[in-house]
Write a protein that holds these residues in place. Structure first.
Motif, mmCIF file in Angstrom:
data_model
loop_
_atom_site.group_PDB
_atom_site.id
_atom_site.type_symbol
_atom_site.label_atom_id
_atom_site.label_comp_id
_atom_site.label_asym_id
_atom_site.label_seq_id
_atom_site.Cartn_x
_atom_site.Cartn_y
_atom_site.Cartn_z
ATOM 1 N N CYS A 59 52.689 47.615 23.285
ATOM 2 C CA CYS A 59 51.365 47.505 22.853
ATOM 3 C C CYS A 59 50.737 46.099 22.877
ATOM 4 O O CYS A 59 51.277 45.393 22.574
ATOM 5 C CB CYS A 59 51.574 47.940 21.234
ATOM 6 S SG CYS A 59 49.847 47.853 20.330
ATOM 7 N N TYR A 103 46.947 44.264 22.512
ATOM 8 C CA TYR A 103 45.551 44.224 21.868
ATOM 9 C C TYR A 103 44.866 42.944 21.939
ATOM 10 O O TYR A 103 44.962 42.040 22.247
ATOM 11 C CB TYR A 103 46.141 44.514 20.177
ATOM 12 C CG TYR A 103 46.746 43.330 19.607
ATOM 13 C CD1 TYR A 103 47.891 43.104 19.588
ATOM 14 C CD2 TYR A 103 45.736 42.394 18.978
ATOM 15 C CE1 TYR A 103 48.531 42.036 18.949
ATOM 16 C CE2 TYR A 103 46.399 41.224 18.211
ATOM 17 C CZ TYR A 103 47.743 40.983 18.452
ATOM 18 O OH TYR A 103 48.467 39.991 17.985
ATOM 19 N N THR A 141 41.611 42.223 19.619
ATOM 20 C CA THR A 141 40.640 42.751 18.310
ATOM 21 C C THR A 141 39.766 41.356 17.969
ATOM 22 O O THR A 141 40.252 40.255 18.271
ATOM 23 C CB THR A 141 41.584 43.280 17.390
ATOM 24 O OG1 THR A 141 42.710 42.096 16.901
ATOM 25 C CG2 THR A 141 42.218 44.513 17.670
ATOM 26 N N LEU A 179 52.240 55.402 17.262
ATOM 27 C CA LEU A 179 50.884 55.031 17.466
ATOM 28 C C LEU A 179 50.990 53.296 16.910
ATOM 29 O O LEU A 179 51.583 53.015 15.976
ATOM 30 C CB LEU A 179 49.936 55.594 16.275
ATOM 31 C CG LEU A 179 50.155 57.076 16.208
ATOM 32 C CD1 LEU A 179 49.028 57.748 15.142
ATOM 33 C CD2 LEU A 179 49.612 57.723 17.756
ATOM 34 N N CYS A 180 50.165 52.453 17.685
ATOM 35 C CA CYS A 180 50.255 50.932 17.383
ATOM 36 C C CYS A 180 48.704 51.028 16.720
ATOM 37 O O CYS A 180 47.714 51.514 17.146
ATOM 38 C CB CYS A 180 50.295 50.269 18.544
ATOM 39 S SG CYS A 180 49.792 48.498 18.448
ATOM 40 N N ALA A 181 48.582 49.896 15.791
ATOM 41 C CA ALA A 181 47.416 49.832 15.259
ATOM 42 C C ALA A 181 47.348 48.423 14.687
ATOM 43 O O ALA A 181 48.293 47.981 14.155
ATOM 44 C CB ALA A 181 47.005 50.779 13.896
ATOM 45 N N ARG A 228 45.077 45.452 12.267
ATOM 46 C CA ARG A 228 43.921 45.354 11.323
ATOM 47 C C ARG A 228 43.473 44.004 11.662
ATOM 48 O O ARG A 228 43.782 43.137 11.762
ATOM 49 C CB ARG A 228 44.723 45.259 9.844
ATOM 50 C CG ARG A 228 43.812 44.977 8.589
ATOM 51 C CD ARG A 228 44.407 44.736 7.488
ATOM 52 N NE ARG A 228 45.045 45.816 7.096
ATOM 53 C CZ ARG A 228 46.267 45.816 6.087
ATOM 54 N NH1 ARG A 228 46.740 44.798 6.369
ATOM 55 N NH2 ARG A 228 46.798 46.947 6.086
ATOM 56 N N LEU A 260 41.655 48.954 10.473
ATOM 57 C CA LEU A 260 42.721 49.407 11.352
ATOM 58 C C LEU A 260 42.041 50.044 12.637
ATOM 59 O O LEU A 260 40.939 51.079 12.522
ATOM 60 C CB LEU A 260 43.793 50.511 10.949
ATOM 61 C CG LEU A 260 44.741 49.859 9.785
ATOM 62 C CD1 LEU A 260 45.581 51.217 9.487
ATOM 63 C CD2 LEU A 260 45.451 48.742 10.276
ATOM 64 N N TRP A 271 43.184 51.607 16.070
ATOM 65 C CA TRP A 271 44.228 52.385 16.726
ATOM 66 C C TRP A 271 44.149 52.503 18.168
ATOM 67 O O TRP A 271 43.277 52.872 18.802
ATOM 68 C CB TRP A 271 44.161 53.741 16.091
ATOM 69 C CG TRP A 271 44.345 53.932 14.597
ATOM 70 C CD1 TRP A 271 43.239 53.682 13.728
ATOM 71 C CD2 TRP A 271 45.448 54.168 14.031
ATOM 72 N NE1 TRP A 271 43.833 53.488 12.185
ATOM 73 C CE2 TRP A 271 45.019 53.754 12.680
ATOM 74 C CE3 TRP A 271 46.759 54.508 14.137
ATOM 75 C CZ2 TRP A 271 46.096 54.283 11.589
ATOM 76 C CZ3 TRP A 271 47.777 54.568 13.284
ATOM 77 C CH2 TRP A 271 47.345 54.444 11.752
ATOM 78 N N TYR A 308 39.563 59.913 8.788
ATOM 79 C CA TYR A 308 39.738 59.719 10.554
ATOM 80 C C TYR A 308 39.569 60.775 11.121
ATOM 81 O O TYR A 308 39.962 61.772 10.519
ATOM 82 C CB TYR A 308 40.869 59.000 10.817
ATOM 83 C CG TYR A 308 41.431 57.561 10.322
ATOM 84 C CD1 TYR A 308 42.038 57.558 9.071
ATOM 85 C CD2 TYR A 308 41.085 56.371 10.899
ATOM 86 C CE1 TYR A 308 42.371 56.077 8.621
ATOM 87 C CE2 TYR A 308 41.359 55.469 10.715
ATOM 88 C CZ TYR A 308 42.017 55.166 9.560
ATOM 89 O OH TYR A 308 42.332 53.703 9.277
ATOM 90 N N GLN A 358 40.885 62.560 15.106
ATOM 91 C CA GLN A 358 41.827 62.195 15.930
ATOM 92 C C GLN A 358 41.574 63.297 17.155
ATOM 93 O O GLN A 358 41.597 64.746 16.774
ATOM 94 C CB GLN A 358 43.393 62.443 15.517
ATOM 95 C CG GLN A 358 44.466 62.035 16.356
ATOM 96 C CD GLN A 358 45.907 62.037 16.019
ATOM 97 O OE1 GLN A 358 46.156 63.001 15.369
ATOM 98 N NE2 GLN A 358 46.542 60.984 16.600
ATOM 99 N N GLY A 393 42.509 57.303 20.123
ATOM 100 C CA GLY A 393 43.236 56.669 18.987
ATOM 101 C C GLY A 393 42.445 57.274 17.778
ATOM 102 O O GLY A 393 41.285 57.791 18.005
#
Lengths: 109, 114
Positions: free
Chosen positions: A22, A24, A26, A87-89, A91, A97, A99, B35, B37, B42
């Motif tokens: 993953c 990111y 952000t 799933l990678c998320a 903050r 979050l 995602w 949320y 989906q 995501g």
């Protein structure tokens, strides 16, 4: 913009090891989460990393490098029940979050 | 009740109709989230509430409204449903103040707008 990238799909063999990456980008970083989601079900929490390094939890481990914007989830001794999406998320600075789209892991006997 | 419950489990709705998705948690968590989906995307945050009596907009709030009259309940309302709101909707909650502030999810509502 904010972005979380994961491979769409991976295939592995029962009993083997698989690493799901993953990356990111952000606005801010306040921790990274991995969730497991079986088809038709809700996401369930697997792991949390906020400092660099490896967090081990049984057959699952998660690694974080904040300087590289990179994490991986390592699954050992794969079992058929590990077939799921991961799933990678992240903050962000607003404490929300962000995602990734998830990685579908297919386990073959 | 244990954890988070959502109702209905699934729903088929005509475009233009009003619909409320229900979410209840019994963990006394301060924060709650909605949320959606969609395949290939995501989870996207619609609305959130950090504590009872307050709400905030997420990434995709248009066409949705929420209220948080008490700690346990966080309903999501579609005032006039459109086909693009066809999705799986997940409610989640978290302590909001813990070291990890992990979010825990309800089982989801599968909504189809025709």
């Amino acid at each position: 913009g904010q972005n979380i990238d994961q491979p769409t799909e991976m295939t592995a063999t029962e009993g083997a090891i698989v690493q799901i990456n993953c990356t990111y980008q952000t606005s801010g970083f306040n921790g990274l989460f991995w969730y497991q989601q079986h088809a038709g079900e809700a996401p369930t929490f697997l792991s949390y990393n906020v400092l660099d390094g490896l967090e081990e939890k049984g057959r699952f481990s998660s690694f974080l490098s904040r300087s590289k914007g990179y994490s991986y989830l390592l699954l050992k001794e794969l079992q058929m029940k590990d077939s799921a999406s991961y799933l990678c998320a992240v903050r962000d600075s607003n404490y929300q979050l962000i995602w990734g789209a998830g990685t579908k892991l297919i386990i073959k006997p | 009740i244990a954890g988070i419950t959502q109702a209905p489990t699934s729903q088929i709705l005509a475009a233009g109709r009003r619909m409320t998705l229900r979410c209840t948690q019994d963990m006394r968590h301060n924060a709650m989230y909605w949320y959606r989906q969609d395949l290939g995307l995501g989870l996207r945050l619609i609305h959130y509430s950090n504590t009872a009596g307050t709400t905030g907009k997420g990434e995709v709030p248009d066409g949705y409204s929420v209220s948080r009259a008490n700690t346990d309940d966080f309903p999501l309302t579609l005032a006039s449903a459109v086909p693009s709101q066809t999705s799986v909707y997940f409610c989640a909650s978290s302590e909001r103040g813990g070291s990890t502030d992990t979010q825990y999810f309800g089982p989801g509502t599968r909504l189809t707008v025709l």
